[in-house]
Enzyme design. Structure first.
Site, short mmCIF file in Angstrom:
data_model
loop_
_atom_site.label_atom_id
_atom_site.label_comp_id
_atom_site.label_asym_id
_atom_site.label_seq_id
_atom_site.Cartn_x
_atom_site.Cartn_y
_atom_site.Cartn_z
N HIS A 134 0.84 -1.21 0.00
CA HIS A 134 0.00 0.00 0.00
C HIS A 134 0.87 1.26 0.00
O HIS A 134 0.64 2.19 -0.78
CB HIS A 134 -0.93 0.00 1.21
CG HIS A 134 -1.71 1.26 1.38
ND1 HIS A 134 -2.71 1.64 0.51
CD2 HIS A 134 -1.62 2.27 2.31
CE1 HIS A 134 -3.21 2.82 0.90
NE2 HIS A 134 -2.56 3.22 1.98
N GLU A 200 -10.76 2.33 3.06
CA GLU A 200 -9.47 1.68 3.29
C GLU A 200 -9.71 0.40 4.06
O GLU A 200 -10.29 0.42 5.15
CB GLU A 200 -8.51 2.61 4.05
CG GLU A 200 -8.00 3.75 3.17
CD GLU A 200 -6.83 4.54 3.77
OE1 GLU A 200 -6.70 4.55 5.02
OE2 GLU A 200 -6.06 5.14 2.99
N TYR A 245 -2.16 17.11 3.16
CA TYR A 245 -1.39 16.16 3.97
C TYR A 245 0.05 16.54 4.24
O TYR A 245 0.67 16.01 5.16
CB TYR A 245 -1.49 14.75 3.37
CG TYR A 245 -0.46 14.39 2.33
CD1 TYR A 245 0.57 13.49 2.63
CD2 TYR A 245 -0.52 14.92 1.05
CE1 TYR A 245 1.50 13.14 1.68
CE2 TYR A 245 0.41 14.58 0.10
CZ TYR A 245 1.42 13.69 0.41
OH TYR A 245 2.34 13.36 -0.54
N LYS A 254 -9.57 12.25 6.74
CA LYS A 254 -9.72 10.95 7.39
C LYS A 254 -10.61 10.99 8.63
O LYS A 254 -11.05 9.95 9.08
CB LYS A 254 -8.34 10.45 7.85
CG LYS A 254 -7.30 10.35 6.75
CD LYS A 254 -7.30 8.99 6.14
CE LYS A 254 -6.12 8.83 5.20
NZ LYS A 254 -6.10 7.49 4.62
CA CA Z 1 -5.66 4.56 7.03
#
Ligand code: CA
Length: 417
Positions: A134, A200, A245, A254
Site C-alpha cells: 500500500h 481503506e 497532507y 480521514k
Molecule cells: Ca488509514
C-alpha cells in the site's frame, strides 16, 4: 472437535471456537454484553444474573454497561475464564443452559432481532501505515514511483494519531465530507463535497491492558496488552488528502468517519491461525525484533461494494498476513518513547494491500487514482464512491482445523449535507 447444541450453519463466522464479544440491544430491552453463536446472540447479562458465571469473580452488573471497557479492564485471566465458561455452556454435552427453558428464553435471541452497538468506548486512536504494498502504491501515485517508500519506512512502523470521536459501528451511515480541494495542477483551493471518496481495508486491535507514562512494551509482552481485533474501514477523501497532507499528514481527509465491526475477536480464538511474519530487510533495530516467527495471523479479507441499484460486487481479496509490520512491532514502537496506552485505545493497521492488483485495499489503488474505472454488474462504473454506495468489509480465518469469522463492517455513503 467441539460441537454445540445450537445449530450452526456451515461456514458461519461464529462457531463455538470463536466466542466474540460485543454490545447489543434487543427491541425495548436494556443494553447488554453479548456473544455470537451461529445466527444467534447470547445475552451475557441475563446469564450472569441467573448465576451461570458464579465461579468467576465478576462484578454484579459488569455485563449491563454501555461499553465493554470495564470488563476488559478486569484482565486477561478473566477474559479467558468467561470465554471458557461460555464455550462450556454451549457444548453439545452440556445441559445447564440447553435444558433450562427459562434461561434460554431470556438470553438467546436471533441475531437479526438485535441491534449491535459500538462495543468499546474508544480512548485514543492510532492509525499505522504498515502495508509495504500500500505504501509503495500510494507513494508512486502521490510522489515518485522511483522513491515510493520514504527512507524511514523500512525502519519503523509509520503511524499518525487519529480521532476517536468519529469512529462509528457497522450499520451507521455517514454523509460525504466537504472540504478544500484543488483542481489538478492548481495551487488555489475550492470548497466542495469530496469527489474522490474512498474506503481503506484495515483491521484494528483494542488495548486490553494499560501502561503508565514512561513504560515500554517489549515485543514479547505486546499480545498481553491486546484484548482482540475488529475489521476497520478508514474512509478517506483523496482530494482533500492530496491538498492538506503535507507536512503533518492526514487531517480532515480521514477524521469524518471510520467504521468498525461490532464483534471483537480474541487472540485466543485467532491462535490456530498464526503464521510467519514477512521477512524484513534491512534488519530492524533490536527493540523491534519479533518475539516469535509466527507473530502474524492468516486472516482473509474482502471488500464488497453494493451500489444503490443492482448486484453487489467483490472489489478485492487481501490478507492480514501481508502486513510488513506486525501488531507486536507496532505496540513496541508506539511505547518505546514512554508513551502510555489505555484500555479501550484502538490501533488500526493501515490499508492492507497484497502483492497482486486484485488484493489492493482501496479504490485509489484498485483504479490507480481513477485511471482504470471498475465496471459494475448494473452497467455503471466506479472511480471512487458515489452517494448511495454501501461498502462491506468481511474477514475470516480458515484452515484444516476449522473456520472463524469477523462478521462485517458496513456503511452507506449519504449525500453531502
Ligand atoms: Ca488509514
Amino acid at each position: 472437535m467441539l460441537t454445540s447444541w445450537i445449530d450452526i450453519p456451515k461456514n458461519s463466522d461464529f462457531p463455538i471456537y470463536n466466542i466474540p464479544l460485543g454490545i447489543a440491544k434487543n427491541k425495548g430491552s436494556k443494553i447488554f454484553a453479548a456473544t455470537a453463536i451461529g445466527d444467534y446472540v447470547l445475552n451475557l447479562s441475563t446469564l450472569h444474573n441467573l448465576g451461570f458465571f458464579k465461579d468467576i469473580p465478576l462484578p454484579a452488573n459488569i455485563f449491563d454497561r454501555e461499553y465493554l471497557n470495564d470488563f476488559v479492564a478486569l484482565g486477561k485471566p478473566i477474559w479467558h475464564s468467561v470465554r471458557n465458561r461460555i464455550k462450556e455452556l454451549l457444548q453439545s454435552s452440556n445441559a445447564e443452559l440447553r435444558d433450562n427453558k427459562h434461561a434460554l428464553t431470556e438470553s438467546l435471541y436471533k441475531m437479526s432481532d438485535v441491534e449491535l452497538l459500538m462495543p468499546i468506548k474508544i480512548g485514543d486512536y492510532t492509525d499505522f501505515y504498515s502495508s509495504k504494498e500500500h505504501a509503495t502504491n500510494v507513494g508512486s501515485m502521490f510522489r515518485d514511483p522511483k522513491n515510493a517508500l520514504l527512507p524511514n519506512w523500512l525502519h519503523l512502523p509509520v503511524a499518525y494519531h487519529g480521532r476517536a470521536s468519529s469512529i462509528i459501528v457497522s450499520g451507521q451511515n455517514f454523509h460525504r465530507p466537504k472540504g478544500q480541494v484543488t483542481p489538478p495542477g492548481s495551487d488555489v483551493p475550492t470548497f466542495s463535497p469530496s469527489k474522490s471518496l474512498d474506503f481503506e481495508l484495515e483491521m484494528a486491535f483494542i488495548i486490553g491492558k494499560s501502561t503508565g507514562l514512561g513504560q515500554y512494551i517489549p515485543t514479547k509482552e505486546a499480545e498481553n496488552h491486546i484484548f482482540g481485533m475488529t475489521l476497520f474501514n478508514d474512509w478517506s477523501a483523496r482530494d482533500i488528502q492530496r491538498w492538506e497532507y503535507v507536512p503533518l499528514g492526514p487531517f480532515l481527509a480521514k477524521n469524518f468517519a471510520s467504521t468498525t465491526s461490532p464483534w471483537i475477536i480474541s487472540l485466543e480464538a485467532l491462535e490456530p491461525f498464526r503464521t510467519k511474519a514477512p521477512g524484513q530487510n534491512p534488519k530492524v533495530l533490536p527493540y523491534l525484533k519479533h518475539s516469535r516467527d509466527d507473530s502474524a495471523f492468516d486472516i482473509t479479507l474482502e471488500v464488497w461494494l453494493q451500489p444503490e441499484r443492482g448486484e453487489a460486487i467483490k472489489l478485492c481479496t487481501s490478507n492480514y498476513k501481508y502486513l510488513y509490520w506486525t501488531m507486536e512491532q507496532q505496540l513496541a514502537h508506539h511505547t518505546v518513547n514512554g508513551c502510555n496506552i489505555n484500555v479501550g485505545d484502538l490501533m488500526a493497521s493501515g490499508t492492507i494491500s497484497g502483492p497482486t492488483p486484485d488484493s489492493f485495499g482501496s479504490l485509489l489503488e484498485l483504479t490507480w487514482s481513477g485511471k482504470n474505472p471498475i465496471p459494475l454488474p448494473n452497467g455503471e462504473q466506479r472511480k471512487f464512491l458515489e452517494d448511495g454506495d454501501t461498502v462491506i468489509l468481511k474477514g475470516y480465518c480458515q484452515n484444516e482445523k476449522g473456520r472463524i469469522g469477523f462478521g462485517e463492517a458496513r456503511a452507506t455513503v449519504l449525500p453531502s449535507l
